[in-house]
Motif scaffolding. Sequence first.
Motif, PDB file in Angstrom:
ATOM      1  N   TYR A   1       0.861  -1.168   0.000  1.00 58.81           N
ATOM      2  CA  TYR A   1       0.000   0.000   0.000  1.00 58.81           C
ATOM      3  C   TYR A   1       0.899   1.219   0.000  1.00 58.81           C
ATOM      4  O   TYR A   1       1.690   1.400   0.904  1.00 58.81           O
ATOM      5  N   ALA A   2       0.782   2.049  -1.024  1.00 54.79           N
ATOM      6  CA  ALA A   2       1.697   3.164  -1.182  1.00 54.79           C
ATOM      7  C   ALA A   2       1.198   4.443  -0.536  1.00 54.79           C
ATOM      8  O   ALA A   2       1.933   5.400  -0.453  1.00 54.79           O
ATOM      9  N   LYS A   3      -0.054   4.491  -0.086  1.00 55.96           N
ATOM     10  CA  LYS A   3      -0.576   5.725   0.492  1.00 55.96           C
ATOM     11  C   LYS A   3       0.036   5.957   1.859  1.00 55.96           C
ATOM     12  O   LYS A   3      -0.105   5.149   2.757  1.00 55.96           O
ATOM     13  N   PRO A   4       0.711   7.101   2.052  1.00 57.27           N
ATOM     14  CA  PRO A   4       1.253   7.393   3.374  1.00 57.27           C
ATOM     15  C   PRO A   4       0.138   7.855   4.301  1.00 57.27           C
ATOM     16  O   PRO A   4      -0.871   8.368   3.865  1.00 57.27           O
TER      17      PRO A   4
ATOM     18  N   THR B   1       3.334   4.294   6.177  1.00 51.28           N
ATOM     19  CA  THR B   1       3.139   3.606   4.909  1.00 51.28           C
ATOM     20  C   THR B   1       2.971   2.115   5.180  1.00 51.28           C
ATOM     21  O   THR B   1       3.866   1.481   5.742  1.00 51.28           O
ATOM     22  N   VAL B   2       1.840   1.572   4.774  1.00 49.36           N
ATOM     23  CA  VAL B   2       1.566   0.156   4.980  1.00 49.36           C
ATOM     24  C   VAL B   2       2.436  -0.662   4.033  1.00 49.36           C
ATOM     25  O   VAL B   2       2.429  -0.438   2.827  1.00 49.36           O
ATOM     26  N   GLN B   3       3.179  -1.608   4.596  1.00 48.53           N
ATOM     27  CA  GLN B   3       4.018  -2.512   3.812  1.00 48.53           C
ATOM     28  C   GLN B   3       3.310  -3.843   3.564  1.00 48.53           C
ATOM     29  O   GLN B   3       3.498  -4.458   2.527  1.00 48.53           O
TER      30      GLN B   3
ATOM     31  N   TYR C   1       4.160  -1.711   8.950  1.00 49.28           N
ATOM     32  CA  TYR C   1       4.248  -0.396   8.336  1.00 49.28           C
ATOM     33  C   TYR C   1       5.614   0.244   8.571  1.00 49.28           C
ATOM     34  O   TYR C   1       6.376  -0.155   9.444  1.00 49.28           O
ATOM     35  N   THR C   2       5.891   1.243   7.745  1.00 47.34           N
ATOM     36  CA  THR C   2       7.073   2.073   7.922  1.00 47.34           C
ATOM     37  C   THR C   2       6.597   3.446   8.363  1.00 47.34           C
ATOM     38  O   THR C   2       5.679   4.011   7.784  1.00 47.34           O
ATOM     39  N   MET C   3       7.231   3.949   9.389  1.00 42.68           N
ATOM     40  CA  MET C   3       6.888   5.255   9.946  1.00 42.68           C
ATOM     41  C   MET C   3       8.071   6.197   9.710  1.00 42.68           C
ATOM     42  O   MET C   3       9.219   5.825   9.940  1.00 42.68           O
ATOM     43  N   THR C   4       7.786   7.402   9.223  1.00 45.47           N
ATOM     44  CA  THR C   4       8.824   8.415   9.053  1.00 45.47           C
ATOM     45  C   THR C   4       8.318   9.737   9.601  1.00 45.47           C
ATOM     46  O   THR C   4       7.109   9.996   9.624  1.00 45.47           O
ATOM     47  N   GLY C   5       9.227  10.583  10.040  1.00 41.73           N
ATOM     48  CA  GLY C   5       8.852  11.905  10.539  1.00 41.73           C
ATOM     49  C   GLY C   5      10.072  12.644  11.061  1.00 41.73           C
ATOM     50  O   GLY C   5      11.174  12.109  11.120  1.00 41.73           O
ATOM     51  N   THR C   6       9.845  13.888  11.440  1.00 36.77           N
ATOM     52  CA  THR C   6      10.896  14.737  11.990  1.00 36.77           C
ATOM     53  C   THR C   6      10.563  15.026  13.444  1.00 36.77           C
ATOM     54  O   THR C   6       9.454  15.486  13.750  1.00 36.77           O
ATOM     55  N   HIS C   7      11.519  14.783  14.333  1.00 35.14           N
ATOM     56  CA  HIS C   7      11.308  14.945  15.776  1.00 35.14           C
ATOM     57  C   HIS C   7      11.305  16.436  16.131  1.00 35.14           C
ATOM     58  O   HIS C   7      12.349  17.034  16.325  1.00 35.14           O
ATOM     59  N   GLU C   8      10.099  17.021  16.245  1.00 39.25           N
ATOM     60  CA  GLU C   8       9.966  18.458  16.475  1.00 39.25           C
ATOM     61  C   GLU C   8       9.279  18.795  17.781  1.00 39.25           C
ATOM     62  O   GLU C   8       8.983  19.966  18.043  1.00 39.25           O
ATOM     63  N   GLY C   9       8.995  17.807  18.611  1.00 42.46           N
ATOM     64  CA  GLY C   9       8.356  18.041  19.902  1.00 42.46           C
ATOM     65  C   GLY C   9       8.751  16.945  20.871  1.00 42.46           C
ATOM     66  O   GLY C   9       9.388  15.966  20.490  1.00 42.46           O
ATOM     67  N   PRO C  10       8.399  17.101  22.156  1.00 35.82           N
ATOM     68  CA  PRO C  10       8.783  16.095  23.147  1.00 35.82           C
ATOM     69  C   PRO C  10       8.227  14.714  22.808  1.00 35.82           C
ATOM     70  O   PRO C  10       7.068  14.573  22.430  1.00 35.82           O
TER      71      PRO C  10
END
Length: 190
Positions: free
Chosen positions: A4-7, A118-120, A133-142
């Motif tokens: 599944y390619a939809k993030p 993103t569902v793998q 799933y694969t999770m991505t993000g930028t650590h911008e808060g506690p």
Amino acid sequence: MRRYAKPAAVVTALGALSLAAFGSGAAADAADRTTGSGAPSRVTAESVSWNHGTTQVNKRIIERYTSEYLPGRNPALASEFVSPDIVVHSGGQTWQGRDTYLGIVAANLKAFPDLRWTVQDMRAEGDTVAVRYTMTGTHEGPFAGVEATGKAIRSESMAFYRLSHGKIVEERAQLDMLGILRQMGALPTT
């Protein structure tokens, strides 16, 4: 393997549970089994068909949950997918209730405002749907006691969702917390 390619934004609680493999022919195999006495089991073609139908409905619900609710970050849409009495098991802890669940979602989004999920792989059996799933993000808060670092994270994780009457009533989640803490710089990488 279907991908599944939809993030989508991660809203799963953080947790611990390993992914089990569900065989594609499990229903057919069950229909062919015998009891210990050699007599055929009570699984009939009708019950196998009903179970398969429920499984497919549950899988479609989780597909919609991951493609419609998660990326939209719309708490109002949560009531369509999440039971008011949801129980979440994660990281050796248990939380209960949709409001608590939405609080976890909000905290995750505050920590990682650009969070993508993103569902793998997705497998379903009976009332349970497993998602890798694969999770991505930028650590911008506690997050996990660590103040914002501005570092990018990427984690492969998984969750089991149990459904009843078309809603998620239980989630068991496993997040690669060690990997995330290392990527944030909170733990040494070696």
